[in-house]
Design an enzyme around this catalytic site. Sequence first.
Site, PDB file in Angstrom:
ATOM      1  N   GLU A 144       0.884  -1.173   0.000  1.00  0.00           N
ATOM      2  CA  GLU A 144       0.000   0.000   0.000  1.00  0.00           C
ATOM      3  C   GLU A 144       0.912   1.210   0.000  1.00  0.00           C
ATOM      4  O   GLU A 144       1.441   1.592   1.046  1.00  0.00           O
ATOM      5  CB  GLU A 144      -0.863   0.016   1.272  1.00  0.00           C
ATOM      6  CG  GLU A 144      -1.876  -1.071   1.382  1.00  0.00           C
ATOM      7  CD  GLU A 144      -2.892  -1.013   0.278  1.00  0.00           C
ATOM      8  OE1 GLU A 144      -3.136   0.083  -0.268  1.00  0.00           O
ATOM      9  OE2 GLU A 144      -3.437  -2.065  -0.054  1.00  0.00           O
ATOM     10  N   CYS A 178      -2.487   8.736   2.641  1.00  0.00           N
ATOM     11  CA  CYS A 178      -2.158   8.199   1.318  1.00  0.00           C
ATOM     12  C   CYS A 178      -3.286   8.487   0.339  1.00  0.00           C
ATOM     13  O   CYS A 178      -3.054   8.553  -0.858  1.00  0.00           O
ATOM     14  CB  CYS A 178      -1.864   6.708   1.398  1.00  0.00           C
ATOM     15  SG  CYS A 178      -3.132   5.761   2.229  1.00  0.00           S
TER      16      CYS A 178
END
Length: 525
Positions: free
Chosen positions: A258, A292
């Site tokens: 990720e 993110c």
Amino acid sequence: MAITTEPPRSTNATGASNIPPPPAPPSAATLEIKNPATGELVGSVPVMSAAEVDQAVARARAASTEWGALSHAERGTELGKFRRAIAESCDDLAELIHRENGKPRLEALVEVLMALSHLDHAIKRAEKAMAPKKVSSGIMANYRATVGYFPLGVIAVIGPWNYPIFTPMGSIAYALAAGNAVVFKPSELTPLIGVRLAEIAARTIATPHVLQVVTGAGATGAALSKSTVDKIAFTGSTATGKRIMAAASERLTPVLLELGGKDAMIVADDADVDKAAEGAVFGALTNAGQACVSIERIYVVDAIYDRFVAKVVDEVRALKVGGDDGHLGAMTSLAQVAIVKDHLQDAVARGAKVLCGGPDAISGNYIQPTVLVDVTQDMKVMKEETFGPVVPIARVSSVDEAVRLSNDSKYGLGSSVWGKHAVRELANRVKAGMTSINSVVAFAGITSLPFGGVGESGFGRIHGDEGIREFTRTKSTAEEVFSLPLAVTSFKLPKNAYERVRGLIQTLYGGGLVARAGDAWRKIF
Ligand code: NDP
């Protein structure tokens, strides 16, 4: 192993950890964790050596045998105790996140809520997500074909500093619920919350060492990625993700990555401008932009551009930075502040206009939220992950141009589209793992939606059923239920076997009776 937590200046002592000590000699080096907002010492943790990491993995391996052999109901009971203890400690955990990460207490508490929602979801879904599936046996009609899902064993979770409980829990909860043991390496900037989680697990889950934490800097994470774990779930920068994948290749350890994002938001001319502006401000500035899936660039169609920009600037000017009731907290690290400043200076030097905030509106770990216009695709602020409180807005002539520019990125994590007509089709045209429609970042809060990206944003999925199955090995079984004269798994074939196989090919796929019947059927329905 000495892990200490300093009492907060204005609240009660949080106490010391009582994780069982490993047999290796205790580390000489320690990491001190300082509150980014005040500089006060929050606590310290040992810098663990590769030998200590390997011992933790060995303990996890032993734990995984017992844990993996439990039924889903039994694991659910144990994880339910863990969930409840986290909920009961929510104020304490939020305070610790606030102190080691710098975010406002409310944001920290919301993070605890999000982490709990994923833990709860993983507990409830694991059995269904891992249920064996009967699948078609195709031309092997005399077989029963089944797909089963089993725990992998030991999972390494390497986590970032921006969401110290929510982000790692997105892997930890799903890995544990799938029957694995976990060794968690938190960021060196925010390890105390990881230590606290392991401590809660140790006193609530009956199987010892099912969730352990190893502390230290990058070298400790590197040791974990070279260890004998069965999978590595990493959240962090693309650069570190590539290093981890290279290290994991030595043992062919599978990785789930990720990584960074440069999430685009598209605002079509039929969007609700006020709501879109509100969403843009939250999406870009929540967690001071250190997410993110932050909105990192906005493309607005010409017809509504001026109204949208004016509303965004109004909203941003109303925000408060710092203080107990601030909307934006301190940036977690000065290194990140330097990156944000560099992106802002680069944008200004290349002709961007600052409408509020800007490269000079930075003091220590605090950055005033910045709105930039006249931005172009070649600027760092439109290309690289800024990870700070910046709202860059570009004017585009059409939705088609917005889609082209959104997709002109090496990243592809989240995204956001706003409009009425054909807005779902618009969402599907954006090259990203996730898209919110007339909203921002909502996909991260919906526990059953798989979370992950494409391109340099990584691969693999956490959350949802996919997130449970990421931490399993897939086992295919083919069981013969009755025998056929033409057995493909035997050398004892009839003499005319070639003709028979040829006939079968023609019948099934070459326009034979069965194939023609199939085509006719498909034409009717
Ligand atoms: P990193 O990617 O360097 O760190 C993330 C985690 O990986 C930390 O636990 C870190 O440990 C660990 N780590 C570092 N080096 C290694 C290694 N060689 N092997 C295994 N693990 C390792 O992120 P940073 O904290 O340096 O942040 C840098 C940039 O990453 C930010 O500017 C931001 O753009 C991006 N980022 C993205 C995140 C996301 O969610 N997509 C989250 C955080 C950052 P340690 O902290 O102890 O070094």
